[in-house]
Scaffold this motif. Structure first.
Motif, short mmCIF file in Angstrom:
data_model
loop_
_atom_site.label_atom_id
_atom_site.label_comp_id
_atom_site.label_asym_id
_atom_site.label_seq_id
_atom_site.Cartn_x
_atom_site.Cartn_y
_atom_site.Cartn_z
N SER A 130 0.83 -1.21 0.00
CA SER A 130 0.00 0.00 0.00
C SER A 130 0.86 1.26 0.00
N GLN A 131 1.94 1.23 0.77
CA GLN A 131 2.85 2.38 0.80
C GLN A 131 3.47 2.61 -0.58
N GLY A 132 3.86 1.52 -1.23
CA GLY A 132 4.43 1.64 -2.56
C GLY A 132 3.45 2.20 -3.58
N ILE A 133 2.18 1.77 -3.47
CA ILE A 133 1.15 2.29 -4.37
C ILE A 133 0.96 3.79 -4.14
N THR A 134 0.88 4.18 -2.87
CA THR A 134 0.71 5.59 -2.54
C THR A 134 1.84 6.44 -3.11
N GLN A 135 3.06 5.97 -2.95
CA GLN A 135 4.22 6.71 -3.47
C GLN A 135 4.16 6.81 -4.99
N GLY A 136 3.78 5.72 -5.64
CA GLY A 136 3.69 5.73 -7.09
C GLY A 136 2.63 6.68 -7.60
N LEU A 137 1.44 6.62 -7.00
CA LEU A 137 0.35 7.49 -7.44
C LEU A 137 0.63 8.96 -7.14
N SER A 138 1.42 9.22 -6.11
CA SER A 138 1.70 10.60 -5.72
C SER A 138 2.87 11.22 -6.49
N SER A 139 3.54 10.43 -7.30
CA SER A 139 4.71 10.93 -8.03
C SER A 139 4.29 11.76 -9.24
N VAL A 140 5.27 12.42 -9.83
CA VAL A 140 5.03 13.25 -11.02
C VAL A 140 5.83 12.64 -12.18
N PRO A 141 5.18 11.89 -13.06
CA PRO A 141 5.91 11.24 -14.16
C PRO A 141 6.47 12.25 -15.16
N THR A 142 7.58 11.91 -15.76
CA THR A 142 8.18 12.74 -16.80
C THR A 142 8.00 12.12 -18.18
N VAL A 143 7.40 10.94 -18.21
CA VAL A 143 7.15 10.23 -19.47
C VAL A 143 5.69 9.82 -19.52
N GLY A 144 5.09 9.90 -20.70
CA GLY A 144 3.71 9.48 -20.88
C GLY A 144 3.61 8.37 -21.91
N LEU A 145 2.61 7.50 -21.74
CA LEU A 145 2.39 6.39 -22.68
C LEU A 145 0.90 6.22 -22.92
N THR A 146 0.52 6.14 -24.19
CA THR A 146 -0.84 5.75 -24.56
C THR A 146 -0.71 4.57 -25.51
N ILE A 147 -1.67 3.66 -25.45
CA ILE A 147 -1.59 2.46 -26.27
C ILE A 147 -2.98 2.00 -26.67
N GLU A 148 -3.09 1.47 -27.87
CA GLU A 148 -4.35 0.93 -28.38
C GLU A 148 -4.06 -0.40 -29.05
N ALA A 149 -4.89 -1.42 -28.74
CA ALA A 149 -4.67 -2.76 -29.28
C ALA A 149 -5.90 -3.19 -30.09
N ARG A 150 -5.62 -3.84 -31.20
CA ARG A 150 -6.71 -4.28 -32.09
C ARG A 150 -6.31 -5.59 -32.78
N GLN A 151 -7.24 -6.54 -32.87
CA GLN A 151 -6.98 -7.79 -33.57
C GLN A 151 -7.03 -7.59 -35.08
N GLU A 152 -5.99 -8.09 -35.75
CA GLU A 152 -5.92 -7.98 -37.20
C GLU A 152 -5.25 -9.22 -37.78
N ALA A 153 -6.02 -10.06 -38.44
CA ALA A 153 -5.50 -11.21 -39.19
C ALA A 153 -4.53 -12.08 -38.37
N GLY A 154 -4.99 -12.53 -37.23
CA GLY A 154 -4.18 -13.42 -36.41
C GLY A 154 -3.15 -12.75 -35.54
N ASN A 155 -3.08 -11.44 -35.60
CA ASN A 155 -2.14 -10.68 -34.78
C ASN A 155 -2.88 -9.65 -33.94
N ILE A 156 -2.18 -9.12 -32.96
CA ILE A 156 -2.67 -7.97 -32.22
C ILE A 156 -1.82 -6.78 -32.64
N ALA A 157 -2.46 -5.83 -33.30
CA ALA A 157 -1.76 -4.63 -33.74
C ALA A 157 -1.76 -3.61 -32.61
N LEU A 158 -0.58 -3.09 -32.30
CA LEU A 158 -0.41 -2.13 -31.21
C LEU A 158 -0.04 -0.78 -31.77
N ASN A 159 -0.84 0.21 -31.47
CA ASN A 159 -0.52 1.60 -31.81
C ASN A 159 -0.21 2.32 -30.50
#
Length: 256
Positions: free
Chosen positions: A134-163
């Motif tokens: 719980s302490q680790g979660i609190t510290q993580g949520l209270s931090s200020v990230p310097t990197v951002g990530l967004t991701i989208e997944a979709r099935q395409e012809a037997g693969n999972i395409a990741l954008n």
């Protein structure tokens, strides 16, 4: 009469202790649920069906996953394979997950054990230690990230395409993609958990590592697992520094 009075006193004490323990655990969870900031918490649990100490950690992380709601808390359960030689082969185990744990042990200069939780690649603790987790979660949520990530997944012809898109200073960081089965139940027939029915949550079924592609947006593809079900699986992406294990960003996506 005296004996009855003593029994009553003991009963009152037991109820009080149980109540205080419940209140303490509730306050720990409430603390991280109220954490301010734009941070995140990636909880990597190293566990095994062959380990009798692991079910309480599995249960704790499953409860945290449910309590997190819309909070950016990402639970990943890696089933290691080094317990398999002791009587029961964990069907979810993989040598790659054991190696990942050994890599963390080199970063932390510590021992390899189960159940272990690594939080944001920065700290580790016993997986069933609710106060430390719980302490680790609190510290993580209270931090200020310097990197951002967004991701989208979709099935395409037997693969999972990741954008995906990464923003901020990523230096030599890598993109890790975990293909996660949200829930499963196993009946263990041998080993330390013989005769038990175990509930698992957020099981990492596949883990892929890619070099980050610079630019506004990028794409990758991974194969669809044989028993994949879009309603019961998800994708969790992480941006991690391979030199020290620190996770700079994380994001989740359903598979469309």
């Amino acid at each position: 009469m005296l004996k009855n009075s003593m029994l009553y006193t003991i009963l009152v004490l037991l109820v009080s202790i149980t109540f205080l323990s419940f209140r303490s655990n509730a306050s720990k969870a409430e603390k991280w649920r109220r954490a301010a900031g734009n941070g995140f918490a990636v909880l990597e649990l190293f566990t095994s069906e062959g380990c009798s100490s692991c079910p309480p950690a599995d249960a704790l992380l499953e409860r945290i996953q449910k309590e997190a709601g819309n909070k950016p808390v990402y639970v990943l359960a890696y089933h290691v394979d080094y317990w398999n030689r002791l009587g029961w082969k964990d069907v979810f185990s993989d040598a790659k997950y054991s190696e990942r744990q050994y890599q963390y042990s080199r970063f932390f200069k510590g021992q390899v054990y189960t159940p272990q939780v690594v939080i944001n690649g920065r700290s580790e603790c016993i997986g069933s230690d609710e106060a430390a987790v719980s302490q680790g979660i609190t510290q993580g949520l209270s931090s200020v990230p310097t990197v951002g990530l967004t991701i989208e997944a979709r099935q395409e012809a037997g693969n999972i395409a990741l954008n995906y898109q990464v923003t901020g200073n990523t230096r030599n960081d890598q993109l890790l993609i975990a293909v996660v089965q949200k829930h499963a139940v196993s009946k263990v027939k041998r080993g330390e958990n013989e005769g038990r029915t175990l509930s698992h949550a957020q099981i990492v079924r596949k883990l892929y590592v890619f070099d980050l592609k610079k630019g506004e947006k990028a794409k990758e593809q991974i194969p669809v697992p044989e028993d994949f079900n879009a309603q019961e699986w998800e994708i969790v992406g992480m941006v991690q520094d391979p030199e020290n294990g620190v996770i700079a960003a994380a994001a989740r996506s359903v598979v469309l």
